[in-house]
Enzyme design. Structure first.
Site, short mmCIF file in Angstrom:
data_model
loop_
_atom_site.label_atom_id
_atom_site.label_comp_id
_atom_site.label_asym_id
_atom_site.label_seq_id
_atom_site.Cartn_x
_atom_site.Cartn_y
_atom_site.Cartn_z
N ARG A 97 0.85 -1.19 0.00
CA ARG A 97 0.00 0.00 0.00
C ARG A 97 0.89 1.25 0.00
O ARG A 97 1.94 1.27 0.67
CB ARG A 97 -0.85 -0.03 1.27
N THR A 373 -9.70 0.24 -9.98
CA THR A 373 -8.71 -0.58 -9.33
C THR A 373 -8.70 -1.81 -10.20
O THR A 373 -9.55 -1.93 -11.07
CB THR A 373 -9.20 -0.87 -7.89
N THR A 391 -4.02 -0.66 -7.28
CA THR A 391 -4.83 0.49 -7.69
C THR A 391 -4.04 1.79 -7.76
O THR A 391 -2.96 1.91 -7.17
CB THR A 391 -6.00 0.69 -6.67
N ASP A 415 -7.64 8.53 0.37
CA ASP A 415 -8.24 7.46 1.18
C ASP A 415 -8.05 7.68 2.69
O ASP A 415 -8.58 6.93 3.50
CB ASP A 415 -7.65 6.10 0.79
N SER A 444 -7.65 0.95 3.19
CA SER A 444 -8.12 0.50 1.87
C SER A 444 -9.34 -0.40 2.01
O SER A 444 -9.61 -0.94 3.09
CB SER A 444 -6.99 -0.26 1.19
N SER A 445 -10.04 -0.59 0.92
CA SER A 445 -11.15 -1.56 0.87
C SER A 445 -10.80 -2.78 0.02
O SER A 445 -11.64 -3.66 -0.17
CB SER A 445 -12.40 -0.91 0.27
N GLY A 465 -13.56 -1.45 -7.30
CA GLY A 465 -14.89 -0.90 -6.97
C GLY A 465 -14.94 -0.06 -5.73
O GLY A 465 -16.01 0.11 -5.14
N GLY A 466 -13.78 0.48 -5.28
CA GLY A 466 -13.83 1.33 -4.09
C GLY A 466 -14.42 0.54 -2.94
O GLY A 466 -14.15 -0.64 -2.75
O1 DON Z 1 -7.85 1.23 -1.64
C1 DON Z 1 -9.02 1.51 -1.82
O2 DON Z 1 -9.93 1.05 -1.18
C2 DON Z 1 -9.37 2.45 -2.95
N1 DON Z 1 -8.31 3.36 -3.21
C3 DON Z 1 -9.71 1.64 -4.13
C4 DON Z 1 -10.19 2.51 -5.22
C5 DON Z 1 -10.98 1.75 -6.15
O3 DON Z 1 -11.26 0.60 -6.02
C6 DON Z 1 -11.45 2.50 -7.25
N2 DON Z 1 -11.99 1.56 -8.18
N3 DON Z 1 -12.39 0.71 -8.65
#
Ligand code: DON
Length: 564
Positions: A97, A373, A391, A415, A444-445, A465-466
């Site tokens: 990360r 991502t 990502t 984030d 992060s997710s 997908g955030g």
């Molecule tokens: O780490 C995370 O949770 C976010 N930065 C991920 C961003 C993300 O998944 C955007 N797209 N699909």
């Protein structure tokens, strides 16, 4: 009898040959599998398997290739996570990360009045975290790789140097980023050919400067990125653009091997990413709650089923907001409690099957992230498995980069919780564990996950997908383990998302019949429709028959599962 047997053997052989590589469909193979967001990158990974490389080698080669073919999220300027389970079931993770630079402060995104400056944590060079991808892939290789490092980077160098066919997703991005209002000096030039014209679908897209940067990484390992010419150019870019990353930040960056988060579900073992990702903890908490819900008595996607799933999501996301952050800065996170069966019992008691709970907007919640991502899954002939998500945060990250380096920087600093103590119903979060601090990793997710069956890798899965990542992975795992769906069906099945705040269920279009909608609304849920969530890339492995099944989400038309 013998001729019947040889006929079937022949049919099987033809079947494996025909389907060993396919876009957006279920693919079978006998010797290994790679699934990623770009079919040609999956082919790169599969070629490494054929050469005798293991699942880690294939993941590294695929990831470097995606940095060329899928630059909206594939990257060397971002970060991510690997979950690795070997064929004996031994599991570990690699955390690469991004980190906050040394000069970062808790007030760096606020104005003099202490208010968040709009866009600063997403759209400026201050949004860039110290990249982790190259260090993470290098560490994975040193510890668990088998082929020489150079062999794993060379295919990406070739794709950047010799080019590859520009696809429609790239073309759509190219037209977007060259439209007035959406551009900046870097993005405007990024998709143009040597004549200065936007590259057209089918045209060979060459990325000379990226090829040069990748060559330095190929020849010098992690030092090819964090030291020497590349580091010098990154630091110069930051200085010029009001960024705060220095050569010292780059030299100090380390990827970390961490113990996975482990849970169980009806006899399966679930391994996922621990903090600084919230994915593993939330996934296990929700799976524990599902073990207590009597899902077998509920029709799949009935109002009753979706209600209990949404209530589990609400609770896991509230706990995520309250407790989780970088473990190196938050030494007392109650991780064991959150993933325990006892805690699930307590949380489950709070769920009223007739009535939606109310998320308390004076406490927790957070806005959606953007959705770019990328996830890749690999397995080799011995049954070793890699689940990797990485990502840039937004699609094309900060949209900032330098022409001479040829790659895009992340905007992952967004984030972090930007404003201490300020949690809004819309909902920005202000809890302490995820506030900005120098050298801290932002929460992060991402939820790269491997499910073990009888002590061996069985399901390898993950998604972009955030915040929706956690929930799309959760429902896909549930679809396979509880509803016994094959991996492609589990991926394609329409899904819901609830993230505590904002307090509503988001559902994928066509999921809810008018009747189901009415019942959910009567229980007190607010509903929001959305076209699509996530892009899952999965593999299942039948250890007895030794057959790999790969499937990539049709939401990503360029993705593909390639086996051999
Ligand atoms: O780490 C995370 O949770 C976010 N930065 C991920 C961003 C993300 O998944 C955007 N797209 N699909």
């Amino acid at each position: 009898m013998n001729s019947i047997k040889s006929f079937f053997t022949l049919v099987l052989a033809i079947l494996f040959t025909i389907v060993a590589s396919s876009l957006n469909a279920q693919t079978y193979s006998k010797n290994g599998m790679v699934v990623s967001s770009n079919n040609s990158s999956s082919e790169v990974g599969a070629a490494i398997l054929k050469k005798g490389g293991n699942a880690i080698d294939a993941a590294i080669a695929t990831a470097f290739s995606l940095a060329v073919t899928h630059p909206s999220a594939g990257n060397i300027g971002g970060g991510g996570f690997i979950v690795f389970m070997n064929s004996e079931g031994k599991t570990t993770t690699i955390d690469f990360r991004e980190k906050a630079p040394l000069a970062a402060t808790n007030a760096m995104f606020l104005n003099k009045e202490g208010q968040l400056i709009n866009g600063i944590n997403h759209e400026t060079a201050k949004a860039i975290g110290v990249p982790g991808t190259v260090a993470g892939l290098y560490l994975a290789h040193q510890k668990y790789g088998s082929l020489p490092w150079k062999d794993l980077i060379q295919p990406a160098v070739n794709q950047a140097k010799n080019g590859f066919a520009f696809n429609w997703s790239l073309f759509k991005a190219a037209t977007h980023f060259t439209e007035e209002g959406n551009t900046n000096a870097f993005m405007d030039g990024y998709f143009r050919n040597e004549k200065g014209l936007i590259v057209q679908p089918g045209e060979t897209w060459i990325q000379t400067e990226l090829a040069e940067t990748l060559t330095l990484i190929r020849d010098n390992g992690r030092d090819g990125f964090y030291k020497g010419k590349t580091a010098k150019k990154i630091a110069a870019f930051m200085k010029k653009n009001d960024g705060i990353i220095t050569k010292k930040d780059l030299a100090k960056y380390e990827a970390i091997e961490r113990k996975p988060i482990k849970g169980t579900y009806k006899g399966y073992d679930i391994y996922s990413m621990p903090p600084p990702s919230s994915g593993g903890v939330a996934l296990i908490e929700m799976m524990n709650l599902m073990e207590l819900a009597d899902l077998k008595t509920m029709e799949f996607n009935s109002a009753e089923h979706l209600h209990v799933v949404a209530e589990a999501m609400r609770r896991a996301f509230a706990d995520r907001a309250e407790h989780l952050g970088d473990p190196d800065f938050n030494l007392n996170m109650p991780l064991n409690k959150l993933i325990s069966k006892e805690f699930a019992q307590q949380r489950f008691q709070e769920i009223d099957m007739n009535k939606a709970s109310q998320s308390d907007s004076t406490q927790f919640g957070r806005l959606y992230d953007s959705e770019n991502t990328t996830h890749l899954s690999t397995m080799d002939k011995d049954g070793n498995a890699v689940s990797m998500t990485y990502t840039l945060e937004y699609s094309y990250g900060s949209r900032l980069g330098s022409k001479e380096l040829g790659f895009i920087f992340n905007n992952e600093m967004g984030d972090f919780n930007p404003q201490a103590g300020v949690t809004k119903s819309n909902g920005q979060i202000g809890t302490a564990p995820n506030l900005v601090e120098p050298e801290k990793r932002m929460l992060s997710s991402m939820t790269p996950t491997i499910v073990g069956k009888n002590g061996k890798p069985y399901l390898v899965i993950g998604s972009p997908g955030g915040r929706t990542i956690i929930n799309t992975v959760f429902q896909t795992v549930l679809n396979v383990l509880e509803f016994e769906m094959p991996v492609d069906k589990a991926i394609e099945a329409l899904k819901i998302h609830h993230q505590w705040l904002p307090d509503y269920i988001v559902y994928e279009k066509h999921l809810l019949s008018p009747d189901t909608r009415k019942v959910l609304e009567a229980k007190g849920h607010t509903l929001r429709e959305r076209n699509n969530m996530g892009a899952l890339m999965g593999i299942t492995y039948d250890a007895e028959k030794k057959i790999f099944t790969g499937a990539s989400d049709s939401a990503q038309p360029d993705s593909g599962a390639v086996g051999y």
